[in-house]
Design a protein around this motif. Structure first.
Motif, PDB file in Angstrom:
ATOM      1  N   UNK A  55       0.917  -1.379  -0.031  1.00 23.86           N
ATOM      2  CA  UNK A  55       0.017   0.088  -0.148  1.00 23.86           C
ATOM      3  C   UNK A  55       0.953   1.224   0.043  1.00 23.86           C
ATOM      4  N   UNK A  56       2.020   1.016   0.538  1.00 21.55           N
ATOM      5  CA  UNK A  56       2.974   2.385   0.523  1.00 21.55           C
ATOM      6  C   UNK A  56       3.745   2.375  -0.710  1.00 21.55           C
ATOM      7  N   UNK A  57       3.165   2.272  -1.929  1.00 20.09           N
ATOM      8  CA  UNK A  57       4.197   2.297  -3.296  1.00 20.09           C
ATOM      9  C   UNK A  57       4.589   3.488  -3.404  1.00 20.09           C
ATOM     10  N   UNK A  58       5.587   3.641  -4.383  1.00 15.11           N
ATOM     11  CA  UNK A  58       6.060   4.828  -4.970  1.00 15.11           C
ATOM     12  C   UNK A  58       5.704   5.196  -6.396  1.00 15.11           C
ATOM     13  N   UNK A  59       5.490   6.377  -6.504  1.00 17.77           N
ATOM     14  CA  UNK A  59       5.190   6.842  -7.834  1.00 17.77           C
ATOM     15  C   UNK A  59       6.300   7.940  -8.297  1.00 17.77           C
ATOM     16  N   UNK A  60       6.756   7.218  -9.404  1.00 22.86           N
ATOM     17  CA  UNK A  60       7.744   8.136 -10.310  1.00 22.86           C
ATOM     18  C   UNK A  60       7.078   9.126 -11.052  1.00 22.86           C
ATOM     19  N   UNK A  61       7.480  10.562 -11.088  1.00 22.75           N
ATOM     20  CA  UNK A  61       7.033  11.542 -11.855  1.00 22.75           C
ATOM     21  C   UNK A  61       8.083  12.249 -12.437  1.00 22.75           C
ATOM     22  N   UNK A  62       7.541  12.627 -13.705  1.00 23.03           N
ATOM     23  CA  UNK A  62       8.772  13.534 -14.378  1.00 23.03           C
ATOM     24  C   UNK A  62       7.823  14.855 -14.816  1.00 23.03           C
ATOM     25  N   UNK A  63       8.512  15.670 -15.182  1.00 14.96           N
ATOM     26  CA  UNK A  63       8.166  17.010 -15.917  1.00 14.96           C
ATOM     27  C   UNK A  63       8.928  17.082 -17.075  1.00 14.96           C
ATOM     28  N   UNK A  64       8.039  17.269 -18.325  1.00 18.99           N
ATOM     29  CA  UNK A  64       8.687  17.519 -19.524  1.00 18.99           C
ATOM     30  C   UNK A  64       8.500  18.719 -20.015  1.00 18.99           C
TER      31      UNK A  64
END
Length: 106
Positions: A55-64
């Motif tokens: 439940x404590x997953x990580x989300x990868x985020x990027x801004x392009x």
């Protein structure tokens, strides 16, 4: 993305925070950054926080930056911090634009 459930969960999290996303072939979600037409947000499921439940997953985020075809920033956050993602992205875009303006004026 490891499975459809994770992908659906990521869509639900984004929608919950007012981010309208579209699925991309790379198994990530793409969204426009509100107020910044030349910038895109990309989200993907990145895994689990070590020592925590799934439940404590990580989300990868990027801004392009679409016009310059570069990545402005990329980071990972646990799902419970996702509510700050738009504010973080907007601050990073502002810093990027200020940097590019200063760079072009020197």
């Amino acid at each position: 993305m490891t499975n459809l459930n994770d992908f659906q969960k990521l869509i639900a999290i984004a929608n919950e925070h007012g981010i309208t996303c579209h699925a991309a072939p790379e198994e990530c979600l793409i969204a426009s950054l509100p107020g910044e037409d030349d910038f895109l947000l990309a989200f993907t499921w990145s895994g689990a926080v070590q020592g925590e439940t799934a439940e404590h997953g990580l989300i990868a985020i990027s801004v392009q930056d679409i016009t310059k075809e570069i990545t402005v920033a990329a980071w990972q956050i646990p799902t419970y911090l996702f509510s700050n993602v738009l504010r973080q992205a907007q601050m990073l875009v502002t810093a990027h634009k200020d940097f590019m303006l200063d760079k072009n004026n020197t």
